[in-house]
Design a protein around this motif. Structure first.
Motif, PDB file in Angstrom:
ATOM      1  N   PRO A  75       1.551  -3.635  90.917  1.00 48.34           N
ATOM      2  CA  PRO A  75       2.574  -3.832  91.294  1.00 48.34           C
ATOM      3  C   PRO A  75       3.099  -2.989  92.451  1.00 48.34           C
ATOM      4  O   PRO A  75       3.142  -1.100  92.058  1.00 48.34           O
ATOM      5  CB  PRO A  75       3.938  -4.034  90.236  1.00 48.34           C
ATOM      6  CG  PRO A  75       3.509  -3.060  89.247  1.00 48.34           C
ATOM      7  CD  PRO A  75       1.666  -3.059  89.212  1.00 48.34           C
ATOM      8  N   ILE A  76       4.346  -3.306  93.292  1.00 49.01           N
ATOM      9  CA  ILE A  76       5.078  -2.405  93.934  1.00 49.01           C
ATOM     10  C   ILE A  76       5.769  -1.445  93.176  1.00 49.01           C
ATOM     11  O   ILE A  76       6.710  -2.493  92.797  1.00 49.01           O
ATOM     12  CB  ILE A  76       6.127  -2.859  94.978  1.00 49.01           C
ATOM     13  CG1 ILE A  76       4.752  -3.739  96.459  1.00 49.01           C
ATOM     14  CG2 ILE A  76       6.644  -2.093  96.411  1.00 49.01           C
ATOM     15  CD1 ILE A  76       4.996  -5.039  97.409  1.00 49.01           C
ATOM     16  N   LEU A  77       6.597  -0.401  93.106  1.00 48.59           N
ATOM     17  CA  LEU A  77       7.062   0.448  92.447  1.00 48.59           C
ATOM     18  C   LEU A  77       8.164   0.560  93.386  1.00 48.59           C
ATOM     19  O   LEU A  77       8.780  -0.024  94.617  1.00 48.59           O
ATOM     20  CB  LEU A  77       6.806   2.019  93.256  1.00 48.59           C
ATOM     21  CG  LEU A  77       5.654   2.271  91.448  1.00 48.59           C
ATOM     22  CD1 LEU A  77       4.720   3.755  92.236  1.00 48.59           C
ATOM     23  CD2 LEU A  77       5.534   1.225  90.357  1.00 48.59           C
ATOM     24  N   SER A  78       9.533   0.940  92.247  1.00 45.38           N
ATOM     25  CA  SER A  78      10.969   1.330  93.163  1.00 45.38           C
ATOM     26  C   SER A  78      10.953   2.242  94.138  1.00 45.38           C
ATOM     27  O   SER A  78      10.257   2.935  93.576  1.00 45.38           O
ATOM     28  CB  SER A  78      11.969   0.726  91.854  1.00 45.38           C
ATOM     29  OG  SER A  78      11.829   2.416  91.171  1.00 45.38           O
ATOM     30  N   PRO A  79      11.968   2.603  95.161  1.00 47.30           N
ATOM     31  CA  PRO A  79      11.942   3.369  95.820  1.00 47.30           C
ATOM     32  C   PRO A  79      11.957   4.809  95.372  1.00 47.30           C
ATOM     33  O   PRO A  79      10.742   5.325  94.943  1.00 47.30           O
ATOM     34  CB  PRO A  79      13.046   3.204  96.656  1.00 47.30           C
ATOM     35  CG  PRO A  79      13.408   2.182  96.436  1.00 47.30           C
ATOM     36  CD  PRO A  79      12.739   1.420  95.782  1.00 47.30           C
ATOM     37  N   ASN A  80      12.694   4.973  94.089  1.00 46.57           N
ATOM     38  CA  ASN A  80      12.752   6.410  93.169  1.00 46.57           C
ATOM     39  C   ASN A  80      11.596   6.472  92.212  1.00 46.57           C
ATOM     40  O   ASN A  80      10.762   7.886  92.077  1.00 46.57           O
ATOM     41  CB  ASN A  80      13.364   6.483  92.042  1.00 46.57           C
ATOM     42  CG  ASN A  80      15.105   6.931  92.600  1.00 46.57           C
ATOM     43  OD1 ASN A  80      14.861   6.751  93.909  1.00 46.57           O
ATOM     44  ND2 ASN A  80      16.531   5.585  92.495  1.00 46.57           N
ATOM     45  N   HIS A  81      10.685   5.283  91.980  1.00 42.65           N
ATOM     46  CA  HIS A  81       9.732   5.552  91.193  1.00 42.65           C
ATOM     47  C   HIS A  81       8.226   5.669  92.089  1.00 42.65           C
ATOM     48  O   HIS A  81       7.309   6.807  91.627  1.00 42.65           O
ATOM     49  CB  HIS A  81       9.260   4.397  89.888  1.00 42.65           C
ATOM     50  CG  HIS A  81       9.968   4.091  89.152  1.00 42.65           C
ATOM     51  ND1 HIS A  81       9.780   2.741  88.638  1.00 42.65           N
ATOM     52  CD2 HIS A  81      10.842   4.820  88.475  1.00 42.65           C
ATOM     53  CE1 HIS A  81      11.367   3.277  87.367  1.00 42.65           C
ATOM     54  NE2 HIS A  81      11.272   4.664  87.638  1.00 42.65           N
ATOM     55  N   SER A  82       8.678   5.357  92.926  1.00 45.65           N
ATOM     56  CA  SER A  82       7.491   5.500  94.265  1.00 45.65           C
ATOM     57  C   SER A  82       7.424   7.159  94.858  1.00 45.65           C
ATOM     58  O   SER A  82       6.727   7.703  94.708  1.00 45.65           O
ATOM     59  CB  SER A  82       7.773   4.754  95.615  1.00 45.65           C
ATOM     60  OG  SER A  82       6.272   4.862  95.821  1.00 45.65           O
ATOM     61  N   VAL A  83       8.563   8.382  94.410  1.00 44.02           N
ATOM     62  CA  VAL A  83       9.040   8.661  95.367  1.00 44.02           C
ATOM     63  C   VAL A  83       8.673   9.616  93.712  1.00 44.02           C
ATOM     64  O   VAL A  83       7.653  10.884  94.429  1.00 44.02           O
ATOM     65  CB  VAL A  83      10.170   8.985  95.993  1.00 44.02           C
ATOM     66  CG1 VAL A  83      10.462  10.361  96.113  1.00 44.02           C
ATOM     67  CG2 VAL A  83      10.817   8.641  96.905  1.00 44.02           C
ATOM     68  N   MET A  84       9.259   9.465  93.329  1.00 41.50           N
ATOM     69  CA  MET A  84       8.339  10.728  92.414  1.00 41.50           C
ATOM     70  C   MET A  84       6.449  10.891  91.730  1.00 41.50           C
ATOM     71  O   MET A  84       6.264  11.796  91.370  1.00 41.50           O
ATOM     72  CB  MET A  84       9.177  10.529  90.804  1.00 41.50           C
ATOM     73  CG  MET A  84      10.751  10.217  90.712  1.00 41.50           C
ATOM     74  SD  MET A  84      11.184  12.675  91.505  1.00 41.50           S
ATOM     75  CE  MET A  84      10.445  13.461  90.295  1.00 41.50           C
ATOM     76  N   THR A  85       6.198   9.215  91.511  1.00 38.87           N
ATOM     77  CA  THR A  85       5.243   9.336  91.787  1.00 38.87           C
ATOM     78  C   THR A  85       4.374  10.175  92.470  1.00 38.87           C
ATOM     79  O   THR A  85       3.220  10.672  91.627  1.00 38.87           O
ATOM     80  CB  THR A  85       4.224   7.650  91.670  1.00 38.87           C
ATOM     81  OG1 THR A  85       5.380   6.919  90.186  1.00 38.87           O
ATOM     82  CG2 THR A  85       3.606   7.809  91.394  1.00 38.87           C
ATOM     83  N   GLN A  86       3.863  10.251  93.448  1.00 42.96           N
ATOM     84  CA  GLN A  86       3.364  11.126  94.811  1.00 42.96           C
ATOM     85  C   GLN A  86       4.364  12.106  94.867  1.00 42.96           C
ATOM     86  O   GLN A  86       2.817  12.747  95.113  1.00 42.96           O
ATOM     87  CB  GLN A  86       3.928   9.941  96.440  1.00 42.96           C
ATOM     88  CG  GLN A  86       3.913   8.322  95.978  1.00 42.96           C
ATOM     89  CD  GLN A  86       3.951   8.222  97.911  1.00 42.96           C
ATOM     90  OE1 GLN A  86       3.620   8.606  98.365  1.00 42.96           O
ATOM     91  NE2 GLN A  86       5.026   7.286  97.951  1.00 42.96           N
ATOM     92  N   ILE A  87       4.796  12.237  94.494  1.00 46.23           N
ATOM     93  CA  ILE A  87       5.817  14.113  94.685  1.00 46.23           C
ATOM     94  C   ILE A  87       5.259  14.580  92.597  1.00 46.23           C
ATOM     95  O   ILE A  87       4.152  15.803  93.344  1.00 46.23           O
ATOM     96  CB  ILE A  87       6.795  14.708  94.361  1.00 46.23           C
ATOM     97  CG1 ILE A  87       7.960  13.577  95.975  1.00 46.23           C
ATOM     98  CG2 ILE A  87       7.857  15.718  93.922  1.00 46.23           C
ATOM     99  CD1 ILE A  87       9.041  13.886  95.543  1.00 46.23           C
ATOM    100  N   THR A  88       5.041  13.912  91.818  1.00 51.47           N
ATOM    101  CA  THR A  88       3.992  14.145  91.015  1.00 51.47           C
ATOM    102  C   THR A  88       2.879  14.462  90.879  1.00 51.47           C
ATOM    103  O   THR A  88       1.969  15.453  90.635  1.00 51.47           O
ATOM    104  CB  THR A  88       4.359  13.694  89.670  1.00 51.47           C
ATOM    105  OG1 THR A  88       6.097  13.334  89.726  1.00 51.47           O
ATOM    106  CG2 THR A  88       3.432  13.940  88.170  1.00 51.47           C
ATOM    107  N   ILE A  89       1.711  13.799  91.403  1.00 46.04           N
ATOM    108  CA  ILE A  89       1.048  13.860  91.600  1.00 46.04           C
ATOM    109  C   ILE A  89      -0.004  14.944  92.879  1.00 46.04           C
ATOM    110  O   ILE A  89      -0.674  15.571  93.021  1.00 46.04           O
ATOM    111  CB  ILE A  89       0.107  12.139  91.938  1.00 46.04           C
ATOM    112  CG1 ILE A  89       0.487  11.275  90.936  1.00 46.04           C
ATOM    113  CG2 ILE A  89      -1.939  12.155  92.688  1.00 46.04           C
ATOM    114  CD1 ILE A  89      -0.450   9.671  91.758  1.00 46.04           C
ATOM    115  N   GLY A  90       0.856  15.014  93.989  1.00 42.63           N
ATOM    116  CA  GLY A  90       1.099  15.880  95.226  1.00 42.63           C
ATOM    117  C   GLY A  90       1.569  16.889  94.794  1.00 42.63           C
ATOM    118  O   GLY A  90       0.436  17.894  95.025  1.00 42.63           O
ATOM    119  N   ALA A  91       1.841  17.575  93.877  1.00 41.65           N
ATOM    120  CA  ALA A  91       2.632  19.092  93.184  1.00 41.65           C
ATOM    121  C   ALA A  91       1.012  18.929  92.143  1.00 41.65           C
ATOM    122  O   ALA A  91       0.846  20.696  92.091  1.00 41.65           O
ATOM    123  CB  ALA A  91       3.417  18.813  92.341  1.00 41.65           C
TER     124      ALA A  91
END
Length: 290
Positions: free
Chosen positions: A258-274
């Protein structure tokens, strides 16, 4: 063949291939969700159709900005084709192309005066923080190969093997960007269905046609860059297979997530990127990456 003819041919190839790949993406998503889905040529037909539609202008637009932004969007991805498939130039130019695209994505939403477009452009600013891993991935490519030139990176891989095996987590970081920009991505907060079509909502007719043209070329260029800098020298058949495979993987992910909320989307990508960033750093300093 002169340079202008080569550029024109490559732009046409990018548009046609990108359109068909986006059509395939939509078809795969439909099949995964047990729907028949539209034909694979649907995105191409939509793109061509809009060029013959009447162009409307909402009363709230800044007309010069509203019109100009769509042509700028198309132009920057044509520059991406020139810097990538045509000239095999520096990765920094392609990074600059993407940076300008983010600026255009932001301003396209605000130019119409639509509340959907305005919210989309705000989210575009928010999503920019998640694309820092793209810069990190390029830095890791430089640290391993010693160059930013695409042609030299291809040569390096022909001798030392594909970078996807050398710095796999950097490849994951770049692949996250591709997922983000794929249709109906779980991270597509600028085009969330709650925003109708996001920053494209009020653009119609010829202007929407140019946006579809840009989307097709952008998809082709991003897949080409990923395959080129992480998979080494490829034949035309290799690029075709690779692009279809990536399109299939992203379509499957998007169809089942499912499409994530803006905050969850940003945090998920930042976490995976980190995780990928520090993992690659550890691999480099421990000598895992030669």
């Amino acid at each position: 063949m002169n340079l202008m003819a080569e550029i024109l041919i490559q732009v046409i190839i990018a548009f046609l291939a990108g359109s068909l790949l986006l059509g395939l993406h939509r078809k795969i998503m439909a099949r995964v969700q047990r729907r028949p889905g539209p034909p694979i040529i649907q995105h191409l037909l939509h793109s061509l159709k809009f060029f013959f539609k009447e162009t409307g202008f909402p009363r709230t637009v800044s007309k010069v900005f509203y019109i100009g932004i769509t042509f700028i969007l198309a132009l920057i991805w044509v520059v991406g084709v020139i810097a990538g498939p045509v000239a095999h130039d520096s990765l920094l130019i392609l990074f600059g192309v993407y940076a300008v695209y983010k600026i255009v994505e932001h301003n396209a939403g605000s130019s119409s005066g639509s509340p959907y477009g305005k919210l989309s452009c705000v989210r575009a600013v928010l999503s920019a923080a998640t694309e820092l891993p793209l810069f990190a991935a390029i830095v890791f490519v430089y640290l391993v190969t010693g160059t930013m030139n695409i042609g030299e990176i291809i040569t390096y891989q022909s001798v030392n093997g594909p970078l996807i095996f050398t710095i796999p987590l950097a490849a994951v970081m770049f692949f996250m960007l591709i997922i983000t920009k794929s249709p109906y991505s779980p991270f597509a907060i600028t085009k969330d269905k709650a925003l109708i079509s996001g920053f494209e909502t009020e653009h119609y007719g010829l202007l929407r046609g140019f946006m579809h043209f840009s989307e097709a070329i952008a998809w082709y260029v991003m897949l080409w860059v990923f395959l080129t800098i992480f998979s080494g020298p490829l034949t035309a058949a290799g690029y075709l297979i690779g692009m279809i495979l990536i399109t299939f993987i992203t379509a499957f992910i998007n169809a089942t997530t499912p499409i994530l909320s803006p905050n969850h989307s940003v945090m998920t990508q930042i976490t995976i990127g980190a995780i990928c960033f520090f993992g690659t750093v550890i691999m480099i300093f421990t000598g895992v990456v030669a």
